[in-house]
Design a protein around this motif. Structure first.
Motif, PDB file in Angstrom:
ATOM      1  N   HIS A 120     -39.877  25.582  23.671  1.00  0.00           N
ATOM      2  CA  HIS A 120     -38.431  25.499  23.849  1.00  0.00           C
ATOM      3  C   HIS A 120     -37.836  24.286  23.144  1.00  0.00           C
ATOM      4  O   HIS A 120     -38.392  23.193  23.227  1.00  0.00           O
ATOM      5  CB  HIS A 120     -38.081  25.437  25.342  1.00  0.00           C
ATOM      6  CG  HIS A 120     -38.569  26.611  26.116  1.00  0.00           C
ATOM      7  ND1 HIS A 120     -39.720  26.563  26.888  1.00  0.00           N
ATOM      8  CD2 HIS A 120     -38.084  27.865  26.229  1.00  0.00           C
ATOM      9  CE1 HIS A 120     -39.905  27.745  27.448  1.00  0.00           C
ATOM     10  NE2 HIS A 120     -38.926  28.551  27.060  1.00  0.00           N
ATOM     11  N   PRO A 130     -40.703  20.238  22.761  1.00  0.00           N
ATOM     12  CA  PRO A 130     -41.381  19.393  23.753  1.00  0.00           C
ATOM     13  C   PRO A 130     -42.515  20.094  24.504  1.00  0.00           C
ATOM     14  O   PRO A 130     -43.531  19.470  24.806  1.00  0.00           O
ATOM     15  CB  PRO A 130     -40.244  18.990  24.702  1.00  0.00           C
ATOM     16  CG  PRO A 130     -39.003  19.083  23.875  1.00  0.00           C
ATOM     17  CD  PRO A 130     -39.233  20.223  22.943  1.00  0.00           C
ATOM     18  N   ASP A 188     -35.221  21.112  22.398  1.00  0.00           N
ATOM     19  CA  ASP A 188     -34.499  20.135  23.204  1.00  0.00           C
ATOM     20  C   ASP A 188     -33.029  20.121  22.780  1.00  0.00           C
ATOM     21  O   ASP A 188     -32.585  20.946  21.964  1.00  0.00           O
ATOM     22  CB  ASP A 188     -35.134  18.752  23.083  1.00  0.00           C
ATOM     23  CG  ASP A 188     -35.164  18.234  21.647  1.00  0.00           C
ATOM     24  OD1 ASP A 188     -34.514  18.844  20.758  1.00  0.00           O
ATOM     25  OD2 ASP A 188     -35.837  17.219  21.405  1.00  0.00           O
ATOM     26  N   ALA A 189     -32.267  19.175  23.330  1.00  0.00           N
ATOM     27  CA  ALA A 189     -30.823  19.156  23.095  1.00  0.00           C
ATOM     28  C   ALA A 189     -30.496  18.964  21.613  1.00  0.00           C
ATOM     29  O   ALA A 189     -29.591  19.623  21.071  1.00  0.00           O
ATOM     30  CB  ALA A 189     -30.178  18.054  23.932  1.00  0.00           C
ATOM     31  N   SER A 232     -32.467  26.962  27.393  1.00  0.00           N
ATOM     32  CA  SER A 232     -33.678  26.138  27.548  1.00  0.00           C
ATOM     33  C   SER A 232     -33.328  24.719  27.957  1.00  0.00           C
ATOM     34  O   SER A 232     -32.816  24.512  29.051  1.00  0.00           O
ATOM     35  CB  SER A 232     -34.556  26.199  26.302  1.00  0.00           C
ATOM     36  OG  SER A 232     -33.885  25.724  25.159  1.00  0.00           O
ATOM     37  N   ASN A 233     -33.503  23.733  27.098  1.00  0.00           N
ATOM     38  CA  ASN A 233     -33.332  22.332  27.491  1.00  0.00           C
ATOM     39  C   ASN A 233     -32.073  21.700  26.911  1.00  0.00           C
ATOM     40  O   ASN A 233     -32.048  20.497  26.647  1.00  0.00           O
ATOM     41  CB  ASN A 233     -34.562  21.531  27.050  1.00  0.00           C
ATOM     42  CG  ASN A 233     -35.844  22.059  27.683  1.00  0.00           C
ATOM     43  OD1 ASN A 233     -35.918  22.251  28.887  1.00  0.00           O
ATOM     44  ND2 ASN A 233     -36.843  22.309  26.853  1.00  0.00           N
ATOM     45  N   THR A 244     -32.269  19.794  19.055  1.00  0.00           N
ATOM     46  CA  THR A 244     -32.629  20.994  18.300  1.00  0.00           C
ATOM     47  C   THR A 244     -31.627  22.114  18.546  1.00  0.00           C
ATOM     48  O   THR A 244     -31.314  22.892  17.633  1.00  0.00           O
ATOM     49  CB  THR A 244     -34.057  21.430  18.650  1.00  0.00           C
ATOM     50  OG1 THR A 244     -34.938  20.340  18.409  1.00  0.00           O
ATOM     51  CG2 THR A 244     -34.491  22.614  17.810  1.00  0.00           C
TER      52      THR A 244
END
Length: 390
Positions: free
Chosen positions: A364, A360, A366-367, A184-185, A369
């Motif tokens: 998905h 966010p 973020d970094a 994801s991100n 998480t």
């Protein structure tokens, strides 16, 4: 450096880790995370892109080289009407330590119109990823490929000979999941949560996280069955709800069948079933999930759940329904399968985490998480008393 100083080494399967198949193309080779037999059984654009994005795939070699160049032809995703997405990142590890990062140049663009699902490819040239200034002496080098760009490997050049990395002797952990497992991100390929957990757990990762495609497909179960692994985990649920692909009546036997197939090839391997992490929009609301395009031009894409909570009575799946059923299935099967284990995904990321580190786009992580999930999985699965602790 003069051209004559470079040594070109063909990219072959013995230089790669984390790929299940290697396809020869017009430009070079394309790593796949599903074997050709699985890819032939059902063509879906989402799955085709996801499995060809080399999440967890890395070049691994031993060398005295102080400079490395990798020619690649990437295919980068872009969305009609949205700002350009960040370039994929290549992580360079020397003797297991992150030493440098780089991006590719050139490449194709796969332009997707999310309003109607159409996609067109805009061709581009082969690009080069450069890593100068490596330390002197013999060393183990890994180049982790971007998790979010289909990557054809064209040429590997170094200023000293390379040989395939020797067997590390570490256990191989095979993990299957959704886009959250895919990356994801995350900030880079070694910071997707499975890669972080693998590093903390001291194991080699084979990542079968497929964006939008963790759907209990029988060909994925067969791929897991036929792939060597010392530890296996499957993270199931979010895509089944997002896509509204089945009801509880079909879900339960599908899970049993998926586990039965894995057990055909790995009868006693530690097998961990992980339920979904917390996702507010689908905890008690069935799918499908749909994108909200209202702020797409500003680069903001969020998702909303389109189902009606009352439909749970008719067997529609929600994350809580799936969690309860997975826990029941594992408890039932574990009576005869002492190497089968269960982990509630909310122990990796729960409601309190959502308050602190919200998703966010509502789906998905973020970094930050990814790092939290990876650290918690390592502690719970590889730590004392965990499914993989032995």
């Amino acid at each position: 450096m003069n051209a004559q100083d470079w040594i070109t080494t063909p990219v072959t399967a013995d230089l790669l880790r984390g790929a299940l198949d290697l396809e020869r193309t017009e430009h070079g080779v394309l790593p796949h995370r599903l074997p050709a037999r699985a890819r032939a059984q059902y063509f879906d654009g989402q799955l085709a892109t996801a499995e060809a994005q080399p999440s967890g795939v890395r070049l691994a070699f031993r060398t005295r080289a102080t400079a490395v160049e990798l020619d690649t032809l990437r295919t980068k995703l872009a969305y009609e009407g949205a700002p350009a997405r960040p370039d994929g990142v290549y992580d360079l590890l020397v003797d297991g330590r992150l030493t440098a990062q780089a991006n590719a140049t050139g490449g194709n663009v796969l332009l997707v119109d999310m309003t109607n699902g159409s996609a067109t490819t805009q061709p581009g040239p082969v690009g080069t990823v450069r890593f100068p200034g490596l330390p002197e002496g013999e060393k183990d080098v890994e180049i982790w490929l971007p998790y979010n760009e289909v990557t054809q490997l064209v040429a590997l050049r170094t200023d000293a000979p390379v040989e395939p990395a020797s067997d590390s002797g570490r256990k191989v952990w095979l993990h299957h999941g959704s886009s959250i497992s895919h990356g994801s991100n995350a900030a880079s390929p070694t910071t997707i949560w499975p890669a972080l957990a693998a590093s903390l757990g001291g194991v080699e990762l084979t990542n079968l996280g497929f964006s939008g495609s963790a759907l209990l497909d029988p060909f994925t179960a067969r791929a897991i069955r036929d792939t060597p692994a010392d530890l296996i985990s499957i993270k199931i649920g979010i895509n089944l709800v997002n896509l509204d692909v089945m009801r509880l009546r079909a879900f339960t036997p599908a899970v049993h069948g998926f586990l039965d197939t894995i057990r055909e090839g790995h009868p006693t391997t530690p097998l961990l079933v992980v339920s979904p992490i917390y996702c507010a929009i689908q905890e008690d609301t069935p799918g499908p999930a749909a994108p909200d395009f209202s702020n797409l031009s500003e680069g903001v894409l969020q998702f909303v759940a389109m189902g009606d909570p009352a439909e749970r009575a008719a067997g529609k799946l929600t994350l809580n329904v799936i969690r309860d059923e997975l826990a029941r299935i594992v408890k039932q099967r574990a009576v005869d399968d002492q190497n089968l284990h269960h982990l509630d995904g909310r122990d990796l990321y729960g409601e309190a985490d959502f308050v602190e580190l919200p998703l966010p786009d509502q789906l998905h992580p973020d970094a930050a998480t990814h790092r939290r999930i990876g650290e918690r999985f390592a502690a719970l699965a590889f730590g004392p008393g965990g499914a993989f602790s032995a």
